[in-house]
Scaffold this motif. Structure first.
Motif, short mmCIF file in Angstrom:
data_model
loop_
_atom_site.label_atom_id
_atom_site.label_comp_id
_atom_site.label_asym_id
_atom_site.label_seq_id
_atom_site.Cartn_x
_atom_site.Cartn_y
_atom_site.Cartn_z
N ALA A 181 0.84 -1.19 0.00
CA ALA A 181 0.00 0.00 0.00
C ALA A 181 0.88 1.24 0.00
O ALA A 181 0.59 2.24 -0.66
CB ALA A 181 -0.91 -0.01 1.22
N GLY A 182 1.98 1.17 0.72
CA GLY A 182 2.84 2.34 0.85
C GLY A 182 3.67 2.62 -0.38
O GLY A 182 4.07 3.75 -0.63
N ARG A 183 3.93 1.57 -1.17
CA ARG A 183 4.79 1.72 -2.34
C ARG A 183 4.26 2.79 -3.29
O ARG A 183 5.02 3.49 -3.95
CB ARG A 183 4.86 0.38 -3.07
CG ARG A 183 6.18 0.09 -3.71
CD ARG A 183 6.15 -1.30 -4.26
NE ARG A 183 4.99 -1.51 -5.08
CZ ARG A 183 4.95 -1.20 -6.38
NH1 ARG A 183 5.98 -0.70 -6.97
NH2 ARG A 183 3.86 -1.42 -7.06
N VAL A 184 2.94 2.94 -3.32
CA VAL A 184 2.31 3.94 -4.17
C VAL A 184 2.75 5.36 -3.76
O VAL A 184 2.82 6.26 -4.58
CB VAL A 184 0.78 3.79 -4.05
CG1 VAL A 184 0.06 4.96 -4.64
CG2 VAL A 184 0.34 2.49 -4.70
N TYR A 185 3.07 5.52 -2.49
CA TYR A 185 3.44 6.84 -1.99
C TYR A 185 4.94 6.95 -1.75
O TYR A 185 5.39 7.78 -0.97
CB TYR A 185 2.69 7.15 -0.69
CG TYR A 185 1.20 7.01 -0.83
CD1 TYR A 185 0.46 8.01 -1.44
CD2 TYR A 185 0.53 5.87 -0.38
CE1 TYR A 185 -0.92 7.89 -1.59
CE2 TYR A 185 -0.84 5.74 -0.52
CZ TYR A 185 -1.56 6.76 -1.14
OH TYR A 185 -2.91 6.63 -1.28
N LEU A 186 5.71 6.08 -2.42
CA LEU A 186 7.15 6.02 -2.13
C LEU A 186 7.82 7.37 -2.30
O LEU A 186 8.68 7.75 -1.50
CB LEU A 186 7.79 4.98 -3.05
CG LEU A 186 9.23 4.59 -2.75
CD1 LEU A 186 9.36 4.12 -1.31
CD2 LEU A 186 9.68 3.47 -3.68
N THR A 187 7.41 8.14 -3.30
CA THR A 187 8.10 9.41 -3.53
C THR A 187 7.70 10.47 -2.51
O THR A 187 8.49 11.34 -2.19
CB THR A 187 7.76 9.96 -4.94
OG1 THR A 187 6.37 9.73 -5.18
CG2 THR A 187 8.58 9.28 -5.99
N THR A 188 6.47 10.38 -2.00
CA THR A 188 6.01 11.46 -1.13
C THR A 188 6.00 11.07 0.34
O THR A 188 6.06 11.93 1.20
CB THR A 188 4.59 11.89 -1.53
OG1 THR A 188 3.80 10.72 -1.74
CG2 THR A 188 4.62 12.72 -2.80
N ALA A 189 5.89 9.78 0.66
CA ALA A 189 5.85 9.36 2.06
C ALA A 189 6.65 8.07 2.21
O ALA A 189 6.11 6.99 2.36
CB ALA A 189 4.40 9.16 2.51
N TRP A 190 7.99 8.23 2.18
CA TRP A 190 8.87 7.06 2.19
C TRP A 190 8.64 6.15 3.40
O TRP A 190 8.78 4.96 3.34
CB TRP A 190 10.33 7.49 2.14
CG TRP A 190 10.69 8.47 3.20
CD1 TRP A 190 10.70 9.82 3.08
CD2 TRP A 190 11.06 8.19 4.55
NE1 TRP A 190 11.05 10.41 4.27
CE2 TRP A 190 11.28 9.43 5.20
CE3 TRP A 190 11.24 7.01 5.29
CZ2 TRP A 190 11.65 9.54 6.53
CZ3 TRP A 190 11.61 7.12 6.62
CH2 TRP A 190 11.82 8.36 7.23
N TRP A 191 8.26 6.77 4.54
CA TRP A 191 8.15 5.98 5.76
C TRP A 191 7.06 4.91 5.67
O TRP A 191 7.10 3.92 6.36
CB TRP A 191 7.91 6.89 6.97
CG TRP A 191 6.72 7.81 6.79
CD1 TRP A 191 5.44 7.55 7.18
CD2 TRP A 191 6.71 9.09 6.17
NE1 TRP A 191 4.64 8.59 6.83
CE2 TRP A 191 5.37 9.56 6.22
CE3 TRP A 191 7.68 9.90 5.58
CZ2 TRP A 191 5.01 10.80 5.69
CZ3 TRP A 191 7.30 11.12 5.06
CH2 TRP A 191 5.99 11.57 5.11
N MET A 192 6.11 5.15 4.79
CA MET A 192 5.04 4.15 4.66
C MET A 192 5.54 2.84 4.08
O MET A 192 4.94 1.79 4.31
CB MET A 192 3.92 4.70 3.77
CG MET A 192 3.05 5.71 4.48
SD MET A 192 1.78 6.34 3.40
CE MET A 192 0.85 4.87 3.04
#
Ligand SMILES: Nc1ncnc2c1ncn2[C@@H]1O[C@H](COP(=O)(O)OP(=O)(O)OP(=O)(O)O)[C@@H](O)[C@H]1O
Ligand SMILES: Nc1ncnc2c1ncn2[C@@H]1O[C@H](COP(=O)(O)OP(=O)(O)OP(=O)(O)O)[C@@H](O)[C@H]1O
Ligand SMILES: [Mg+2]
Ligand SMILES: [Mg+2]
Lengths: 322, 541, 267, 515
Positions: free
Chosen positions: C229-240
Motif C-alpha cells: 500500500a505504501g509503495r504507491v506513496y514512495l516518492t512522497t511518504a517514504w516511511w510508509m
C-alpha cells in the motif's frame, strides 16, 4: 564411453521431463477446468454482458461442450505436439505467444544468474584478499550482513527503490526496458539480488571448508598467494554445491521474473502466466507451466553437465545422477 | 633490514633452519566471527592463550634428516606449519621465537609476501593428510608445478621440471601421468606425487609431516627409501612422525616432542638404544615387537582357543564381490574359516585385500554372494569394533547413552565398562565427536563389550593411533581374550601388531587367503613370497 | 553445549525475534493504540515523537500497525511453513523408508512439484482457489513441500545407511526402535534449521503475492500488504514503505541468521 | 520544452490499463480497447467538450418523428486504410458485426441493441430501423466500441482482425508485441478530422509506440525520466507533483462520461432493504475529508449519479450531509437497537454487517484507502463494514451470488442513458454470464417509467427534465453514495497538442507534436 554415460543421463532426464509435462498438464487442466468456467475468458473477461447465443456459439467453437475427458485428451494432444491450442483470451495460438514471451525471460534470468555469480565471486575474492586480520573480519561481517539482507529483501521493493534512485532520481537508467540494452540493467540487478545473497552464503560456507582442506594448506606451503589459492583451488571446490544449486536458483529466478516483469513492464513468460492465470486462460497456463517445467529440466541437465566440467571425479565415473 | 647471518653449527656446516625458543600459542576460544568454529571446539572451556609449542630449539643442516617424534597431540603438526610461516598468518595463533632463521633470513620479520617467496623457493611441506593434499580437481602437472607457476616460470620449462621431479620421486611413467588427477592414483602414488610437488623447485628444506602413516607397510617402506635418496642429494629434511620405528631408518638425529617441548634430542642410534627421558622410553617400548607374551592361563590344559574348544562361527567358501573400477571384481573370493571359543585370529593384508569385507561378513553386516556363514553356536553373540568408529555413533548421543543402549546385563553400569577400557566416569557426558581417536576406539570397544559378546571382530583397531595408545589397546584385547575367553578376530595391515595378540593368522591378498597358520610358525617360515615381504617390513628396525 | 555459538549477529537476531514475539503475543504492551483507527486529517505525517513511524494515508499510526501486524505476518509465515514441513516430513519419511516403488513414485511427484517455481505454483493455486490470506498460506505451504520432502528423504536415506543405524541393527535393536532412537531425531533436527529459514522466506513470498495483487489483505496491518500500500506513496511518504519493509527484512533476516546458525551447529 | 514543435517523430504512450486481448473494440468491449482504438478507428458521430453531438464519419442524421427510423449521411470519398471505401454497406456490415453472436461483443452489442434492421439507401446514405425509440442512439454511436472499421478487415476473421483492425483513423496498427507494445504509424491519407482535430490532413507525428506498463510508480518514473511522453492512470501524488513542479509535465484531467464513481447499496436484501438503514449509512460515511487528503485536490466530491461532463447531470447535496446522530436515531428506529461487545449493532441476533467486495484490479490505492476510512466512519454508529479485496473473477462471483451489501462498480457509457442501464429494474436480471448492472437492486416502477420515457424522447429539454427527475429519485432512494467523477487523468511530458475526445475521454494524438 563418456558419451554413452551422458547419453544415458540425457535419456533419464528426458523421461523424467515427459512425466513432468504430462503430470503438470493434467493437474493444471483439471484444477483450472473444475474450479471455474473458462468461457469467461473467452467472452472478454469476467462481467461480460454477452448474450446467451454468443456464449453458446463460443462454447461450441472452443469445444467446451464436449465431455471433459475428450477436452482433456485434446489438450493433451496439443501439449504433446507443443502447440497447446489457441489462447482463450487472446485468440492466438499459444505456441506463438510462448515463442514471443520466452526469449525475453530467458535473457533476464540468464543475465541475472551470471551477474549473481560475478558478484558472489567478487565477494569471495575481497574476503580472500582481505585476509583474516581485523580489516578482513570487518569486511567479512559486512558482507555476511549484506548477504542476509539481500536474500530476504522483497524483490518488488528492491526494484521500486532502484527505479526511484536510478530512473526518476538520477535519470541514469531507464525504468522500463524498451528496446535499448540499458533497460535490462535494473530488472537484471533486481532479479540477481536475492540469488546472489543465497549463492554467496552457500559459497562462503563451502569456501571456509575448502580453505582448511589440506590441499589449500599445501598450496600455501608452495608459496601460492591468497588470490591464487582462491582461483585455482578453493573456488572450484566451493563452487560445486553452489553450482548444483544454480539449477534451483534458475527456478527461483523464474519466480522472480513474475514480479520483475510486472514491475519493469517487461514482456515475458512470468507476466504472461500471471495474466493468463487471473483470467483462467487454460491453454496459455498449461503452455507456460509446461515450458517452465521443461526449462527447469533443461537447466538441471545443464547444471549437471557444468558440474561434470568442473569436477573431473564425476567425469571419470561417467554417470550423471538422475 | 635483513641481515644474513650464518649460524655456526657443531660440525661447521651452515644450518638451513635454526630456531631457538620457538613458542606458539592458540588464542582463547573466541576465534572471531566468520571463522570456522570447528578448530576451536575441542579446545574446550578455558579462555586465554593456550601454548601448543613451548620453547623449541631445533637445527637442520643441509643433507641431514632430523626426525621429530612424539605422541599424538604433542604439537608436531603445528611445529611443521609454524616452520613454514603458516600459523603466523592465522590470527588465532601467536608465535614467538628468540631466533628463527630460515634459508639465511630472519623469519621473524618476514611479511606475508616474503614468506610466500621463501616457501616457493627454499622450503616446502608435505602435509599430514597426504591423500587429500593434492587438489582432486586439478591435474598432477598443475599441482606439482604450482610452486613454479606461482613464481611465474614458463609452461614448457615447468613441464620439464615436473617430469624430472616425478621421476625423481620414483613415479614410473611420469610423462603419462601429467594429465591425471589425484583420484586416479593409488595412495602410494599420491604420496610420491606430493613429495615431487614439494621437491620440484629444489628447496633447501623439506618438512614432511607423517608421510607414511596413511600407507600400508610395503608402500611406506618404499617412501622412506625415497627420503633417503633425497637426503643424499643434499636436501635437508625435517621428518615428523609418531612412529619411532619407521623414522629411525632415515633419520640422522631425532628430537622427541612432548606437550610442545623438546624433551630429548640426539643422534638416532642413541635415542633408540639408550632413551633417557621417560617419554622417549615409553615411545620406544611401545613399538610392537616380538611374539605374543605368554600368560599364566595359557599353560593350563583348558586354555581358550585350543583346537578342542567348541567352534562358534564358520565360513564356508564365503564370497562377496564388488565391481572394481577397472571392470573386474574385488571384495572377497571364497574364504573358509572356523572360529573357536577363546581363540585370537589375526587377519593381515594390504589395503583392499578384503579384510573389512571379511569382518563385516562375520558379524552379519554383509551377506555373502556365495558360500555360507554358519553360526555353529546359535546363541553366540558377535560384535564388531568398526574400522571407523566415529560414524557408528549417533552424533547426538553422549557416551553414557551409547553404552547404556547396548548394555545387555542390567547389573552392569556404563562406568564399569569405561573403567574396563581404561577411561574414567567423566567421559560419560562427552560426545564422541569431541574425543580423540584413541578414546573413540576405546568407547567402541566398551560398547561392543556391553553386549557381553562371545566373539569380538576388531577391524583395524589400532592403525589410526599413536604407539602408546596402540600399546594400551593391544593389552586390553589380549586381556579380554585370556581372562574372559572372548574369541577375537583381529584385522590389521600391521603384522607386528597382530603378532603380539594373535595365536593364528590369515594372510590375505586380493580377496583370498594366501597363507594361514600359527602366528609364530608363519613368522619363522613364511611360505608365500608376499608374506615374506610383509614380515620383512614388519620386523625391520 | 549444543555447539550453538550465536556470535553478535546471532544475539541481535535473537533480540529482534524476542521483540517480534512480544509484538505477536501482546501487541498492546508495545503499542496500546488501535491499528485500524483512521484520522484522515492526520494523513501522511512523517515520523515524529507522536508517531514513531509516521502515519499512513488515512492517518493511522504506522508504529501501531507494524506492531499489531506482527501476528498476521509471522502467523502467515508460521502457518505456511507448518504446512510445508508437516506434509513434507510425512512424504519424506514415506519416500525414505518406504518400499522402492513408493520412493520412486514420490520422487517423480517431487520432481514435478520442484519443476514449478514457488511463485508459479502459488499463482496456479490462487487462480484455482481465489486470492486471500488462506490461499496465500496454502499456496506457499504447498510450494515448499517438495523442498522439505526431498531434504528429509535424502537425510533419512543417509541415516538409514549410516554406520550407527547399521550398528544398532547388528546390536539387535528392532526397526521401530531404530526409527524412534536414531532416524527420526537425526533427520528432523536439520529440518528445524530449514524451517527457521523457511518462515522468513514465506513472509517475503506472501508479500510478493500481495504485490501481484493476489494477497491483498488491506486494511489489516499485515506487513506485506502495508508495504504494498505504501509503495504507491514512495516518492512522497517514504516511511510508509520503509517501516513495514524494515520489519519484514529484520524478522526474515533474523530468522535466516538463526536458521543458518542452527544448521551450522548440527555438523 | 521551449524548443519549437516539430513534424514527425515517435510519441511513446504508456498505459496502466490492462492490455487488450483484442485490438478490435467490437470484440468484448472495454476501456483499454477504447483507449487504443481511438488512434485508428473512428465512430459515426463525435461529441465535443460541452457534451454536444458533432458530425464525424456521418455528416448529417435525421430521426423520423416516431423515432423509429434514422437516416445517416456519410462523408464522401472516404476510404479505410486498406483502400476499402467507407459506404453504407460498410456501416451495415459493422452494425451486423456487432450484433453477430460470434463477435462476442458486449458493450457495443448493448449500444446497437435496438437497431432492428439496416437499410443501404445508396453509397452515402444508410437507414436504421429501430425496434423502439432510442434517444441515446447518437451517444451510443459516438462511443469507440461502435467505431466503424473496414468490412474487408472484418472478413479476415476474428484472429487476424484482433491483431490489426483497419479503420479511417489518423494512425494505422503496424504490429503488436504482446505485453510490450503496439506500434502505430501515421495514416498519410487521413482526411476525416473529428471534433477535436485542429487541422485537416494527416497527424504531425510519424509513429506512436503504445506501451503497457502496469505499475504506476514505474510508469511515472518512465515519464519523468523522459522515456515516455504520455501516461495514463497517474497516482494523485504524481499529479500534484506535476502541477506544482516546473518540470514541464502537463496534466490533463478528463473525467469519464456517464455515471459518477459511486458506492451502491444492495437494497434487495437485509439490512439495506430498509431505507432508514441505507440513509444511516450514507449519513455517517463521511467521505469528504478522505477525498480531500487522498486525492489531494485532484478529485471533487460529487452529489449526482451522473458525471460532471454530462450536461444533464443534477445533484442534491442536502441528502448527503454527514450527521452521525441522525444515523444513530435512524438505526434505533429501524430496530437495530442492541449493540455487541465489539460495538456492532445487532437485531434479532443478526449483526449489522456490510459486506463490501473490492475488486483490486478496478480500484486504485487511493480509492481503497477511502473505503477503509468509510469503514472506520461507519463503525462509529455500529456498522461492521467488511472490506473484501478480491480479484476480478471473485468480485463478479460475489456480485452474481448477491454476497454483498455495498459495492463500487465502474460501469459507465456515454450519456445519461447510463441511468437506465444502472437503475432500471431490468438491470437486476442477469445476463447468461451472471452479470447484472443494477447493483443497487433498485426496483422502482415509477423510476422505470421515467427512464423509459426519457429514452424515447428526442426533445432535449424534455429529456433533461426527465433525467433530472430520475436522478433525484435515485438519490432519494439512498441506494447510491456518489463520490467523485470517474478519474481519468493523463500526464504529458514533452509533447504539445494532446487532447481527449468528448466521448469516453480517450486521448487523441491527431494534433500532437513532439516539443
Ligand atoms: N587449528 C587449531 N585450532 C585449535 N587447536 C589446534 C589447532 N591445531 C592444533 N591444535 C591443537 O594443538 C595441539 C597440537 O596439535 P598437532 O596437530 O600439532 O598434534 P600432532 O602432534 O601433530 O598430533 P597427531 O600425531 O595426532 O597428528 C593439539 O592439542 C591440537 O588440539
Ligand atoms: N560396499 C562396497 N561397494 C563396492 N566396493 C566395495 C565395497 N566394500 C568394499 N569394496 C571393495 O572391496 C575391496 C576390499 O575392500 P575391504 O574394505 O574389505 O578392504 P580392506 O582389506 O579392509 O582394506 P583397508 O586396509 O583399506 O581397510 C576393495 O577394493 C573395495 O574397494
Ligand atoms: Mg599431526
Ligand atoms: Mg578395511
Amino acid at each position: 564411453m563418456r558419451a554413452r554415460g551422458i547419453a544415458r543421463a540425457f535419456a533419464t532426464r528426458i523421461g523424467a521431463a515427459l512425466l513432468v509435462v504430462w503430470l503438470t498438464a493434467t493437474v493444471v487442466f483439471f484444477a483450472l477446468r473444475l474450479s471455474g468456467d473458462p468461457l469467461e475468458a473467452i467472452m472478454g473477461g469476467p462481467g461480460s454482458q454477452a448474450g446467451a447465443e454468443a456464449t453458446d456459439r463460443a462454447r461450441e467453437a472452443y469445444g467446451l461442450d464436449r465431455p471433459l475427458v475428450v477436452q482433456y485428451l485434446a489438450q493433451l494432444w496439443n501439449t504433446a505436439t507443443l502447440q497447446f491450442g489457441d489462447s482463450y483470451s487472446r485468440k492466438q495460438p499459444v505456441a506463438e505467444l510462448l515463442a514471443a514471451n520466452l526469449p525475453p525471460t530467458l535473457v533476464i534470468a540468464t543475465l541475472a544468474l551470471l551477474l549473481a555469480w560475478v558478484l558472489v565471486v567478487l565477494g569471495a575474492l575481497v574476503v580472500a584478499v582481505a585476509g583474516r586480520g581485523r580489516v578482513g573480519r570487518a569486511i567479512r561481517s559486512a558482507l555476511a550482513g549484506l548477504e542476509t539482507v539481500a536474500s530476504v529483501a522483497p524483490q518488488f521493493f528492491v526494484g521500486a527503490v532502484l527505479i526511484l534512485v536510478f530512473a526518476s532520481g538520477l535519470g541514469l537508467l531507464p525504468a522500463t526496458s524498451g528496446s535499448s540494452p540499458t533497460g535490462l540493467v535494473l530488472p537484471v540487478v533486481t532479479l540477481a539480488v536475492p540469488i546472489a545473497g543465497y549463492l554467496a552464503h552457500v559459497l562462503q560456507g563451502s569456501l571456509v571448508e575448502a580453505d582448511d582442506a589440506p590441499f589449500a594448506v599445501t598450496a600455501r606451503s608452495r608459496g601460492a598467494s591468497e588470490a591464487r589459492v582462491l582461483f585455482s583451488h578453493t573456488l572450484r571446490h566451493a563452487a560445486l554445491p553452489a553450482l548444483a544449486l544454480s539449477g534451483w536458483a534458475y527456478g527461483s529466478l523464474l519466480s522472480g521474473a513474475v514480479v520483475v516483469e510486472a514491475l519493469f513492464a517487461r514482456q515475458g513468460i512470468g507476466r504472461m502466466l500471471l495474466e493468463a492465470a487471473t483470467v483462467r486462460d487454460v491453454p496459455v497456463v498449461i503452455g507456460a507451466v509446461v515450458v517452465i517445467a521443461l526449462l527447469y529440466v533443461a537447466i538441471m541437465l545443464l547444471s549437471d553437465l557444468l558440474e561434470h566440467l568442473v569436477d573431473p571425479r564425476l567425469r571419470r565415473r561417467g554417470v550423471i545422477p538422475a | 633490514m635483513l641481515v644474513t647471518r650464518s649460524v655456526p653449527t657443531g660440525d661447521g656446516a651452515t644450518a638451513v633452519l635454526e630456531v631457538e625458543g620457538l613458542s606458539a600459542a592458540l588464542r582463547g576460544p573466541r576465534a572471531g566471527f566468520g571463522a570456522s568454529a570447528r578448530g576451536t571446539r575441542d579446545a574446550g572451556g578455558p579462555t586465554g592463550d593456550r601454548p601448543v609449542l613451548d620453547g623449541i630449539d631445533l637445527r637442520v643442516r643441509p643433507g641431514e634428516c632430523v626426525a621429530v617424534v612424539g605422541e599424538s597431540g604433542a604439537g608436531k603438526s603445528v611445529l611443521a606449519r609454524t616452520l613454514l610461516g603458516l600459523t603466523q598468518a592465522d590470527p588465532r595463533w601467536t608465535v614467538r621465537a628468540d631466533a628463527f632463521e630460515a634459508a639465511g633470513r630472519d623469519a621473524r620479520r618476514l611479511t606475508p609476501r616474503q614468506w610466500r617467496g621463501l616457501r616457493g623457493r627454499s622450503m616446502s611441506l608435505v602435509l599430514q593428510d597426504a591423500l587429500q593434499s593434492l587438489d582432486p580437481l586439478r591435474t598432477i602437472e598443475a599441482e606439482v608445478g604450482e610452486a613454479l607457476a606461482a613464481r611465474g616460470i614458463g609452461r614448457s620449462e615447468r613441464r620439464a621440471a615436473v617430469i624430472r621431479a616425478l621421476e625423481g620421486a620414483g613415479l614410473p611413467d611420469a610423462a603419462s601421468r601429467l594429465r591425471q588427477r589425484s583420484g586416479e592414483l593409488s595412495g602410494g602414488m599420491r604420496q610420491r606425487a606430493l613429495i615431487a610437488s614439494a621437491l620440484v623447485h629444489e628447496p633447501e628444506l623439506l618438512v614432511a609431516d607423517e608421510p607414511t602413516t596413511a600407507l600400508d607397510p610395503t608402500t611406506a617402506t618404499r617412501v622412506l627409501r625415497l627420503f633417503d635418496e633425497v637426503k643424499r642429494r643434499g636436501t635437508a629434511i625435517l621428518l615428523i612422525s609418531h612412529d619411532l620405528a619407521s623414522v629411525a631408518r632415515v633419520a640422522d638425529r631425532i628430537a622427541v616432542l612432548d606437550r610442545g617441548r623438546v624433551v630429548e634430542q640426539g643422534a638416532a642410534e642413541q635415542i633408540l638404544r639408550r632413551p633417557a627421558h621417560p617419554v622417549t622410553r615409553a615411545l620406544v617400548d611401545a613399538i610392537p615387537r616380538g611374539p605374543k607374551p605368554r600368560s599364566a592361563s595359557r599353560t593350563t590344559a583348558e586354555a581358550p582357543g585350543s583346537p578342542d574348544s567348541p567352534a562358534l562361527l564358520a565360513l564356508h567358501g564365503a564370497a562377496r564381490r564388488f565391481p572394481a573400477p577397472d571392470g573386474g571384481t574385488t571384495g572377497l573370493h571364497g574364504v573358509d574359516l572356523v572360529l573357536r571359543r577363546g581363540e585370537a585370529v589375526g587377519v593381515v593384508g594390504e589395503s583392499g585385500a578384503g579384510k573389512s569385507t571379511l569382518a563385516r561378513i562375520l558379524v552379519g553386516a554383509e551377506q555373502p554372494d556365495a558360500g555360507a556363514v554358519e553360526r555353529v553356536d546359535p546363541g553366540c553373540r558377535v560384535r564388531l569394533i568398526p574400522q571407523d568408529p566415529l560414524s557408528t555413533f549417533d552424533p547426538r548421543w553422549r557416551v553414557g547413552r551409547i553404552l547404556t543402549a547396548s548394555l545387555r546385563d542390567a547389573g552392569r553400569s556404563p562406568v564399569e565398562l569405561l573403567a574396563q577400557v581404561g577411561l574414567g566416569p567423566e567421559y560419560l557426558h562427552r560426545r564422541p565427536a569431541t574425543l580423540s581417536g584413541g578414546q573413540r576406539q576405546r568407547i567402541a570397544i566398551a560398547r561392543a563389550l556391553a553386549a557381553e559378546p562371545d566373539v569380538l571382530v576388531c577391524d583395524e583397531p589400532v592403525s589410526a593411533l599413536d604407539v602408546t595408545t596402540q600399546a594400551g589397546i593391544l593389552r586390553l584385547l589380549r586381556d579380554l581374550q585370556e581372562r574372559r575367553g572372548v574369541s577375537l578376530v583381529f584385522v590389521s595391515h600391521d603384522l607386528a601388531a597382530v603378532r603380539t595378540v594373535c595365536d593364528r593368522v590369515l594372510i590375505m591378498r586380493d580377496g583370498r587367503v594366501v597363507e594361514s597358520g600359527e602366528t609364530e610358525r608363519v613368522f619363522a617360515d613364511p611360505g608365500d613370497p608376499f608374506t615374506r615381504e610383509l614380515i620383512a617390513s614388519a620386523t625391520a628396525d | 553445549m549444543l555447539g550453538l555459538r550465536l556470535g553478535w549477529s546471532g544475539w541481535i537476531s535473537t533480540a529482534i525475534l524476542l521483540l517480534a514475539l512480544v509484538a505477536v503475543c501482546a501487541p498492546r504492551l508495545l503499542a496500546p493504540g488501535d491499528p485500524l483507527a483512521v484520522h484522515p486529517a492526520d494523513g501522511f505525517q512523517p515520523p515524529s515523537a507522536a508517531h514513531l513511524f509516521g502515519t499512513d494515508e488515512s492517518g493511522r499510526d504506522l508504529f501501531t500497525r507494524v506492531v499489531h501486524g506482527a501476528a498476521a505476518s509471522v502467523g502467515i509465515g508460521l502457518a505456511a511453513t507448518g504446512i510445508g514441513i508437516g506434509v513434507g516430513a510425512a512424504l519424506g519419511f514415506a519416500a525414505g523408508l518406504g518400499p522402492r516403488w513408493l520412493d520412486g513414485s514420490l520422487g517423480r511427484v517431487f520432481e514435478v512439484l520442484f519443476a514449478l517455481p514457488t511463485l508459479v505454483m502459488a499463482l496456479l493455486f490462487i487462480s484455482v482457489m481465489g486470492s486471500g490470506p488462506t490461499a496465500s498460506i496454502l499456496a506457499i505451504g504447498l510450494a515448499t513441500i517438495p523442498g522439505y520432502a526431498r531434504m528429509l528423504r535424502a537425510r533419512v536415506r543417509g541415516i538409514a545407511a549410516s554406520g550407527y543405524v547399521e550398528w544398532a541393527r547388528l546390536d539387535e535393536v528392532g526397526p521401530a526402535r531404530v526409527f524412534v532412537r536414531h532416524i527420526a531425531p537425526n533427520s528432523l533436527w536439520p529440518l528445524a534449521s530449514a524451517a527457521t529459514l523457511g518462515i522468513g522466506q514465506a513472509i517475503v513470498w506472501v508479500s510478493a503475492l500481495g504485490f501481484l495483487g493476489l494477497g491483498a489483505l488491506s486494511p489489516s496491518p499485515e506487513w506485506g500488504a502495508m508495504l504494498n500500500a505504501g509503495r504507491v506513496y514512495l516518492t512522497t511518504a517514504w516511511w510508509m514503505t520503509v517501516c513495514p519493509g524494515l520489519a519484514i527484512v529484520l524478522v526474515a533476516g533474523a530468522l535466516t541468521v538463526l536458521g543458518r546458525r542452527l544448521g551450522n551447529a548440527r555438523d | 520544452g521551449d524548443a519549437a514543435p516539430q513534424e514527425g517523430g515517435t510519441l511513446i504512450y504508456a498505459t496502466g490499463d490492462a492490455e487488450p486481448t483484442c485490438l478490435d473494440p467490437h470484440v468484448g468491449g472495454n476501456y483499454p480497447q477504447a483507449l487504443i482504438s481511438t488512434q485508428y478507428l473512428e465512430p459515426l458521430v463525435g461529441r465535443d467538450a460541452s457534451g454536444q453531438i458533432q458530425p464525424w464519419l456521418a455528416t448529417e442524421w435525421q430521426p423520423s418523428d416516431d423515432g423509429l427510423t434514422w437516416d445517416f449521411t456519410l462523408q464522401e470519398g472516404v476510404t479505410f486504410t486498406d483502400g476499402t471505401p467507407l459506404d453504407a454497406a460498410a456501416v451495415k456490415a459493422n452494425i451486423e458485426h456487432l450484433q453477430d453472436p460470434d463477435t462476442q461483443s458486449s458493450t457495443g452489442y448493448l449500444a446497437v441493441q435496438k437497431i432492428a434492421e439496416i437499410e443501404v439507401v445508396d453509397d452515402t446514405h444508410v437507414r436504421f430501423h429501430l425496434s423502439s425509440p432510442d434517444s441515446a442512439l447518437l451517444e451510443s454511436l459516438s462511443q469507440q466500441w461502435t467505431a466503424i472499421q473496414s468490412p474487408a478487415g472484418i472478413e479476415r476473421g476474428m484472429e487476424e482482425n484482433c491483431q490489426a483492425p483497419i479503420g479511417t483513423g489518423p494512425f494505422i496498427v503496424e504490429g503488436w508485441t504482446p505485453q510490450q507494445q503496439v506500434d502505430l504509424v501515421r495514416n498519410d491519407d487521413y482526411r476525416t478530422p473529428g471534433p477535436e482535430a485542429d487541422h485537416e490532413g494527416p497527424a504531425h507525428l510519424e509513429r506512436i509506440e503504445w506501451r503497457f506498463i502496469p505499475d504506476a510508480a514505474t510508469r511515472n518514473a518512465a515519464l519523468t525520466s523522459g522515456e515516455v511522453h504520455v501516461i495514463d492512470n497517474p497516482l494523485p501524488a504524481d499529479i500534484v507533483a506535476a502541477e506544482n513542479g516546473g518540470d514541464g509535465i502537463e496534466h490533463i484531467d478528463a473525467p469519464r462520461p456517464g455515471a459518477v464513481n459511486r458506492i451502491e447499496l444492495n437494497s434487495g436484501q437485509a439490512p439495506f432493504d430498509d431505507a432508514r438503514v441505507r440513509e444511516a449509512f450514507i449519513r455517517v460515511a463521511d467521505p469528504n475529508p478522505g477525498v480531500e487528503s487522498l486525492f489531494r485536490g485532484v478529485a471533487t466530491r460529487s452529489y449526482s449519479p451522473l458525471s460532471s461532463t454530462e450536461p444533464t447531470a443534477a445533484g442534491d447535496e442536502s441528502l448527503f450531509e454527514t450527521d452521525p446522530d441522525a444515523a444513530n436515531a435512524l438505526l434505533d428506529e429501524a430496530g437495530w437497537t442492541e449493540k455487541g461487545d465489539d460495538g456492532v449493532r445487532v437485531k434479532n441476533g443478526e449483526r449489522l454487517d456490510v459486506r463490501f467486495p473490492v475488486s483490486t484490479n478496478q480500484s486504485t490505492a487511493a480509492e481503497q484507502s477511502l473505503f477503509e476510512q468509510i469503514q472506520a466512519n461507519a463503525a462509529v454508529v455500529g456498522f461492521d463494514v467488511i472490506l473484501e479485496p478480491v480479484d476480478l473473477s471473485s468480485w463478479y462471483g460475489a456480485l452474481a451470488a448477491h454476497e454483498y451489501e455495498a459495492v463500487s462498480a465502474p460501469y459507465t457509457k456515454v450519456g445519461p442513458d447510463v441511468l437506465r442501464v444502472l437503475y432500471h429494474s431490468d438491470g437486476t436480471i442477469p445476463a447468461p454470464s451472471g452479470y447484472f448492472a443494477n447493483n443497487a437492486q433498485l426496483k422502482d416502477p415509477e423510476l422505470d417509467a421515467i427512464l423509459e420515457q426519457a429514452s424515447a424522447t428526442l426533445d432535449e429539454a424534455q429529456r433533461t427534465k426527465l433525467y433530472a427527475e430520475a436522478q433525484q429519485r435515485i438519490l432519494e432512494s439512498y441506494t447510491v453514495l456518489p463520490l467523485y467523477d470517474q478519474q481519468n487523468h493523463f500526464l504529458v511530458n514533452g509533447v504539445e497538442g494532446v487532447t481527449t475526445l468528448g466521448t469516453v475521454a480517450t486521448p487523441t494524438f491527431v494534433n500532437a507534436r513532439i516539443a
